[in-house]
Design an enzyme around this catalytic site. Structure first.
Site, PDB file in Angstrom:
ATOM      1  CD1 TRP A  10       0.847 -56.800 -12.243  1.00  0.00           C
ATOM      2  CD2 TRP A  10       1.328 -55.509 -14.011  1.00  0.00           C
ATOM      3  NE1 TRP A  10       1.414 -57.599 -13.209  1.00  0.00           N
ATOM      4  CE2 TRP A  10       1.723 -56.835 -14.304  1.00  0.00           C
ATOM      5  CE3 TRP A  10       1.537 -54.515 -14.981  1.00  0.00           C
ATOM      6  CZ2 TRP A  10       2.302 -57.193 -15.523  1.00  0.00           C
ATOM      7  CZ3 TRP A  10       2.113 -54.878 -16.197  1.00  0.00           C
ATOM      8  CH2 TRP A  10       2.498 -56.199 -16.454  1.00  0.00           C
ATOM      9  CE  LYS A  11      -2.959 -54.445  -4.761  1.00  0.00           C
ATOM     10  NZ  LYS A  11      -3.022 -54.434  -3.313  1.00  0.00           N
ATOM     11  CG  HIS A  95      -8.767 -55.078  -4.716  1.00  0.00           C
ATOM     12  ND1 HIS A  95      -8.311 -54.214  -3.757  1.00  0.00           N
ATOM     13  CD2 HIS A  95      -7.829 -56.045  -4.840  1.00  0.00           C
ATOM     14  CE1 HIS A  95      -7.121 -54.648  -3.323  1.00  0.00           C
ATOM     15  NE2 HIS A  95      -6.808 -55.759  -3.973  1.00  0.00           N
ATOM     16  CD  GLU A  97      -5.582 -51.888  -2.846  1.00  0.00           C
ATOM     17  OE1 GLU A  97      -5.446 -51.837  -4.077  1.00  0.00           O
ATOM     18  OE2 GLU A  97      -4.787 -52.526  -2.110  1.00  0.00           O
ATOM     19  N   GLY A 173      -0.882 -56.067   1.293  1.00  0.00           N
ATOM     20  CA  GLY A 173       0.222 -55.112   1.243  1.00  0.00           C
ATOM     21  C   GLY A 173       0.895 -54.857   2.579  1.00  0.00           C
ATOM     22  CB  SER A 214       1.259 -60.395   2.527  1.00  0.00           C
ATOM     23  OG  SER A 214       1.002 -59.026   2.804  1.00  0.00           O
ATOM     24  N   GLY A 235      -0.433 -59.063  -5.334  1.00  0.00           N
ATOM     25  CA  GLY A 235      -0.121 -57.656  -5.572  1.00  0.00           C
ATOM     26  C   GLY A 235       1.378 -57.458  -5.664  1.00  0.00           C
ATOM     27  N   GLY A 236       1.992 -57.091  -4.545  1.00  0.00           N
ATOM     28  CA  GLY A 236       3.410 -56.743  -4.509  1.00  0.00           C
ATOM     29  C   GLY A 236       4.331 -57.720  -5.233  1.00  0.00           C
TER      30      GLY A 236
HETATM   31  P1  PGA Z   1      -0.529 -57.895  -1.895  1.00  0.00           P
HETATM   32  O1  PGA Z   1      -1.902 -57.478  -2.618  1.00  0.00           O
HETATM   33  O2  PGA Z   1      -0.097 -59.204  -2.508  1.00  0.00           O
HETATM   34  O3  PGA Z   1       0.417 -56.776  -2.209  1.00  0.00           O
HETATM   35  O4  PGA Z   1      -0.827 -58.039  -0.457  1.00  0.00           O
HETATM   36  C1  PGA Z   1      -2.882 -58.436  -2.913  1.00  0.00           C
HETATM   37  C2  PGA Z   1      -4.066 -57.770  -3.566  1.00  0.00           C
HETATM   38  O5  PGA Z   1      -4.459 -56.683  -3.138  1.00  0.00           O
HETATM   39  O6  PGA Z   1      -4.643 -58.317  -4.526  1.00  0.00           O
END
Ligand code: PGA
Length: 257
Positions: A10-11, A95, A97, A173, A214, A235-236
């Site tokens: 979920w970040k 990750h 990020e 993302g 994505s 993620g999203g």
């Molecule tokens: P995303 O993120 O599905 O929004 O691209 C994936 C992730 O960073 O784990």
């Protein structure tokens, strides 16, 4: 056969109250499928306890988004592996990020993995190349290097408890997901192939490897039909009840479960 694993990262999204009602709703929809697909919710730290309560005995699993590489000490804002015992089963490390914004290095990813395993927790080791490296044809090399670094001093016996997430940074993302054939080639070759070189066939086959970047209900089936892709780090699309439930349904179909 490896049990597929779908994990929702979920970040920095959802307050504890939102996380609680969202996970309650997901339990209602997903609990009957948890035997077929391991399903992990990975909320922000402050929502871990409420979500743990909501998951109860549903079979859905809980994960944390990062852990510090040291066991304890003067690291303001950080959480150590031992502190997560009894709370989560999985922890995402490496990750992109955290590599980009927090300066996490390959050596620290390895330290985090070893700290988690020593605490009886299961790392989800994220890795992948950036756009430039991809365009320069360096994807295989980058992934081989990251795998070798992340698995340094990790014994073969630990491999069934480790998940790798291949996440091309340019696909995270952005809505620009990697081609499924390309992902299979990297995951089966550079990632599982390197694990095979390091550990031999059986241990390498026991590691579950996800695709991330994505992934959505529109493209998931293409990935999940690939022999070496065992799930997704999402993620999203993990923030929406409908999408995340669909992804679990698609996994069951694609893997013929
Ligand atoms: P995303 O993120 O599905 O929004 O691209 C994936 C992730 O960073 O784990």
């Amino acid at each position: 056969m490896r049990t597929p694993i779908m994990a929702g990262n979920w970040k920095m999204n959802k307050t504890p109250a939102e996380a609680l009602s969202f996970s309650q709703a997901l339990v209602g929809r997903l609990a009957s499928w948890t035997g077929k697909v391991e399903t992990v919710l990975i909320p922000p730290y402050v929502a871990l306890y409420p979500v743990q309560g909501a998951l109860g005995r549903s079979g859905l699993k809980l994960g944390a988004q990062d852990v510090h590489h040291e066991a304890k000490g003067a690291y303001t804002g950080a959480v150590a592996a031992d502190m997560l015992v009894g709370l989560v089963e999985y922890v995402v490390i490496g990750h992109s990020e955290t590599r980009q914004y927090l300066g996490v290095t390959d050596a620290q990813v390895n330290q985090k993995a070893r700290a988690l395993l020593a605490a009886g927790l299961k790392p989800i080791i994220a890795m992948g190349e950036n756009l430039r490296q991809n365009q320069d044809g360096l994807t295989e090399l980058v992934c081989q290097r990251q795998i070798r670094a992340a698995f340094a001093d990790i014994p073969a016996s630990a491999l069934p408890n480790i998940v790798v997430a291949y996440e091309p940074i340019w696909a995270i993302g952005t809505g620009k997901n990697a081609d499924a054939d390309f992902a299979q080639r990297i995951i089966g070759g550079a990632i599982r192939g390197t694990l095979r070189e390091l550990y031999g066939d059986d241990p390498a086959e026991s590691v579950r490897i996800q695709y991330g970047g994505s992934m959505s209900p529109a493209n998931a089936e293409d990935y999940l039909r690939q022999p070496d892709i065992d799930g997704g780090l999402i993620g999203g699309a993990s923030l929406k009840e409908e999408d995340f439930s669909k992804l679990i349904e698609i996994t069951i179909k694609a893997k013929g479960l």
